[in-house]
Design a protein around this motif. Structure first.
Motif, short mmCIF file in Angstrom:
data_model
loop_
_atom_site.label_atom_id
_atom_site.label_comp_id
_atom_site.label_asym_id
_atom_site.label_seq_id
_atom_site.Cartn_x
_atom_site.Cartn_y
_atom_site.Cartn_z
N ALA A 93 -1.20 -6.89 -46.15
CA ALA A 93 -2.13 -6.51 -44.98
C ALA A 93 -2.12 -5.07 -44.31
CB ALA A 93 -1.83 -7.60 -43.76
N ASP A 94 -1.03 -4.54 -44.89
CA ASP A 94 -0.68 -3.36 -44.00
C ASP A 94 -0.61 -2.34 -44.97
OD1 ASP A 94 2.01 -4.07 -44.77
OD2 ASP A 94 3.14 -3.79 -43.72
N HIS A 95 -1.22 -2.65 -45.93
CA HIS A 95 -1.07 -1.31 -47.15
C HIS A 95 -1.65 -0.08 -47.09
CE1 HIS A 95 -0.36 -0.88 -50.97
NE2 HIS A 95 -1.46 -0.14 -51.59
N PRO A 96 -1.50 0.97 -47.26
CA PRO A 96 -1.48 2.02 -47.05
C PRO A 96 -3.35 2.03 -47.93
CG PRO A 96 0.26 2.47 -46.82
CD PRO A 96 0.19 1.47 -47.64
N TYR A 118 -3.34 10.38 -34.59
CA TYR A 118 -2.56 9.55 -35.50
C TYR A 118 -1.40 10.50 -35.42
CZ TYR A 118 -7.35 8.33 -36.88
OH TYR A 118 -8.77 8.09 -36.86
N GLU A 119 -0.58 9.51 -36.44
CA GLU A 119 1.09 10.32 -36.19
C GLU A 119 1.44 10.36 -38.13
OE1 GLU A 119 5.98 8.69 -35.60
OE2 GLU A 119 4.21 7.15 -34.35
N ASN A 120 1.72 10.08 -38.69
CA ASN A 120 2.02 10.34 -40.24
C ASN A 120 0.88 9.58 -41.37
OD1 ASN A 120 4.61 11.02 -38.86
ND2 ASN A 120 5.41 8.37 -39.86
N PHE A 121 0.53 10.48 -41.42
CA PHE A 121 -0.85 10.40 -42.26
C PHE A 121 -1.49 11.63 -43.78
CE2 PHE A 121 -1.32 13.06 -39.23
CZ PHE A 121 -2.40 14.55 -39.44
N LEU A 122 -2.31 11.23 -44.84
CA LEU A 122 -2.59 11.91 -45.81
C LEU A 122 -3.69 12.20 -45.14
CD1 LEU A 122 -1.25 10.24 -48.99
CD2 LEU A 122 -0.57 11.75 -47.37
N LYS A 182 -17.40 32.23 -49.52
CA LYS A 182 -18.63 31.99 -48.52
C LYS A 182 -19.36 31.41 -49.49
CE LYS A 182 -21.65 35.13 -48.21
NZ LYS A 182 -22.83 36.20 -48.02
N GLY A 183 -20.04 30.12 -49.67
CA GLY A 183 -20.91 28.93 -50.54
C GLY A 183 -19.82 28.03 -50.94
N GLU A 184 -18.74 28.33 -51.10
CA GLU A 184 -17.50 27.37 -52.51
C GLU A 184 -16.26 26.23 -51.73
OE1 GLU A 184 -16.30 29.51 -55.91
OE2 GLU A 184 -15.69 31.66 -54.28
N TRP A 185 -17.36 25.16 -51.85
CA TRP A 185 -16.20 24.42 -51.40
C TRP A 185 -14.93 24.30 -51.83
CZ3 TRP A 185 -18.53 20.77 -47.69
CH2 TRP A 185 -19.03 20.82 -47.64
N ASN A 186 -13.95 24.23 -50.32
CA ASN A 186 -12.62 24.17 -50.90
C ASN A 186 -12.03 22.85 -49.92
OD1 ASN A 186 -11.11 26.98 -51.13
ND2 ASN A 186 -13.47 27.09 -49.51
N THR A 187 -11.03 22.57 -50.93
CA THR A 187 -10.23 21.26 -50.90
C THR A 187 -9.55 21.39 -50.15
OG1 THR A 187 -11.45 19.89 -52.33
CG2 THR A 187 -9.71 18.83 -51.90
N TYR A 188 -8.47 20.76 -48.86
CA TYR A 188 -7.39 20.53 -48.27
C TYR A 188 -6.81 19.56 -48.54
CZ TYR A 188 -7.02 25.04 -45.87
OH TYR A 188 -6.93 26.49 -45.85
N ASP A 189 -5.86 18.93 -48.78
CA ASP A 189 -4.92 17.26 -48.50
C ASP A 189 -3.65 18.31 -48.23
OD1 ASP A 189 -6.24 15.96 -50.34
OD2 ASP A 189 -6.20 17.06 -51.86
N VAL A 190 -3.07 17.11 -46.58
CA VAL A 190 -2.43 17.53 -45.65
C VAL A 190 -1.68 16.62 -46.07
CG1 VAL A 190 -2.01 18.93 -43.61
CG2 VAL A 190 -4.26 18.45 -44.69
N VAL A 191 -0.73 16.66 -45.56
CA VAL A 191 0.85 15.56 -45.26
C VAL A 191 1.66 15.55 -44.71
CG1 VAL A 191 2.30 14.59 -46.25
CG2 VAL A 191 0.78 15.40 -48.67
N CYS A 192 1.34 14.92 -43.03
CA CYS A 192 1.07 14.87 -41.71
C CYS A 192 3.08 13.75 -41.40
CB CYS A 192 0.89 15.33 -40.81
SG CYS A 192 -0.31 15.98 -41.44
N VAL A 193 4.51 14.49 -41.64
CA VAL A 193 4.66 13.39 -41.61
C VAL A 193 6.76 13.76 -40.72
CG1 VAL A 193 7.44 11.73 -42.96
CG2 VAL A 193 4.67 12.03 -44.24
N MET A 221 -5.00 8.61 -44.49
CA MET A 221 -4.36 7.06 -44.99
C MET A 221 -3.36 7.90 -44.11
SD MET A 221 -2.42 6.44 -48.71
CE MET A 221 -3.63 6.36 -49.83
N GLU A 222 -3.15 6.29 -43.34
CA GLU A 222 -2.26 6.29 -42.18
C GLU A 222 -0.97 6.26 -42.77
OE1 GLU A 222 -3.41 5.21 -37.95
OE2 GLU A 222 -5.18 4.83 -38.90
N LEU A 223 0.14 6.13 -42.55
CA LEU A 223 1.42 5.90 -42.75
C LEU A 223 1.97 5.20 -41.97
CD1 LEU A 223 2.62 9.34 -45.09
CD2 LEU A 223 1.14 6.75 -46.05
N ALA A 224 3.10 4.73 -42.00
CA ALA A 224 3.82 3.95 -41.64
C ALA A 224 3.97 4.96 -39.76
CB ALA A 224 5.22 3.75 -42.22
N ASP A 225 4.48 4.91 -38.69
CA ASP A 225 5.12 5.19 -38.08
C ASP A 225 6.44 5.57 -37.37
OD1 ASP A 225 2.31 4.08 -36.67
OD2 ASP A 225 3.17 2.54 -35.40
#
Length: 243
Positions: A25-28, A75-79, A171-182, A225-229
Motif C-alpha cells: 500500500a505504501d509502495h512509492p 512535500y519532504e522527500n521526493f523525486l 527558447k522554444g525547446e523543451w527541457n527536462t528536470y529530474d530533481v531528487v530531494c532527500v 514520487m513521494e519517498l519515506a519521511d
C-alpha cells in the motif's frame, strides 16, 4: 561523490527493481501534479487569474506579475519530474522546493530552495554594470537558497551551486528536470544527466512553487514520487499557511 552514488542507487532501485517487487500500500509511485486540463492541486499565491492558463495539455505562465503558484500540500522527500520551455529569449523562471506558503516580507518570491530555469540568452540580455555578460553559471540549472534558506553548494558559485555541464536548451525547446530531494540534499539531472547538487538545506519540508518572473514559460508532465519521511525538526519545516 558518495551522495551522488547513493542517490543514483536509490533511483535505480525505484525505477528498475520496483516493477518486480511485491505491491504494498505504501509502495512509492508517481503522482501527476498537473492534470493537463486545469489548475487542480495548485493555489495562486500572489499572481493573477490571467497568469496561469491551460491549453492543449500545456500549463502556460504569462510571466506577469512576478510571483508564484504553490502546491496545496507540503512535500519532504521526493523525486520531481518537470518539463519546461521558455518562449522568450532571456526568460526567467524556476521551481521552488521546500518553500514557504507565502512570499518573504517585502518580496514577491518566498523563502525556499530554487531550481533555476533561465533561457540561455539571459546572461547576455542582463549584463553587468560594465556591459560584460553575466556569469554563464546562472543558466543550466543553478541551485540556491532564496530569502533566507541556506544550502551547501556542491559546485560553488558564491553561495549558489552551478551545473558542471551546460545541458539546457534555448527558447522554444523543451527541457527536462529530474530533481531528487532527500533529507535536505538535492541532486538535479538536466535532460538525462546529473549535473548539480546541494546539501545541508536549512529547510527539509515545504511547498512546491512554480515561478512567474517576467517572461512566458510553458510546463508539462509535472510528476512527483513521494519517498519515506525523514526526521526534520520543527525549524526545518516550512510554516503551514496561517502560522
Amino acid at each position: 561523490m558518495l551522495l551522488q552514488t547513493t542517490l543514483r542507487a536509490c533511483i535505480f532501485c525505484i525505477f528498475i527493481a520496483a516493477p518486480i517487487a511485491p505491491v504494498f500500500a505504501d509502495h512509492p509511485s508517481w503522482t501527476a501534479l498537473f492534470n493537463g486540463q486545469d489548475l487542480s492541486g495548485w493555489v495562486d499565491v500572489n499572481t493573477s487569474k490571467d497568469t496561469w492558463t491551460v491549453r492543449d495539455g500545456i500549463l502556460i505562465c504569462s510571466g506577469h506579475p512576478i510571483g508564484v503558484m504553490r502546491s496545496e500540500k507540503q512535500y519532504e522527500n521526493f523525486l520531481l519530474h518537470i518539463e519546461w520551455c521558455h518562449m522568450e529569449a532571456g526568460g526567467n523562471s524556476g521551481v521552488f522546493i521546500w518553500s514557504d506558503a507565502t512570499p518573504a516580507p517585502r518580496r514577491p518570491l518566498p523563502k525556499g530552495l530554487e531550481v533555476q530555469m533561465l533561457e540561455l540568452q539571459w546572461p547576455l540580455i542582463n549584463r553587468e554594470p560594465d556591459g560584460s555578460p553575466r556569469h554563464s553559471g546562472y543558466v543550466s540549472g543553478e541551485l540556491f537558497g532564496a530569502n533566507g534558506l541556506e544550502i551547501v553548494p556542491e559546485n560553488p558559485r558564491g553561495r549558489r551551486s552551478m551545473s558542471v555541464e551546460m545541458r539546457c536548451k534555448g527558447k522554444g525547446e523543451w527541457n527536462t528536470y529530474d530533481v531528487v530531494c532527500v533529507d535536505g540534499s538535492v541532486k538535479l539531472a538536466i535532460n538525462g544527466k546529473f549535473v548539480n547538487g546541494v546539501s545541508g538545506s536549512t529547510v527539509k519540508k515545504g511547498y512546491l512553487c512554480l515561478e512567474s518572473e517576467g517572461a512566458e514559460i510553458h510546463f508539462r508532465n509535472i510528476q512527483i514520487m513521494e519517498l519515506a519521511d525523514g526526521h526534520p525538526t520543527a525549524q526545518e519545516i516550512a510554516p503551514p499557511l496561517g502560522k
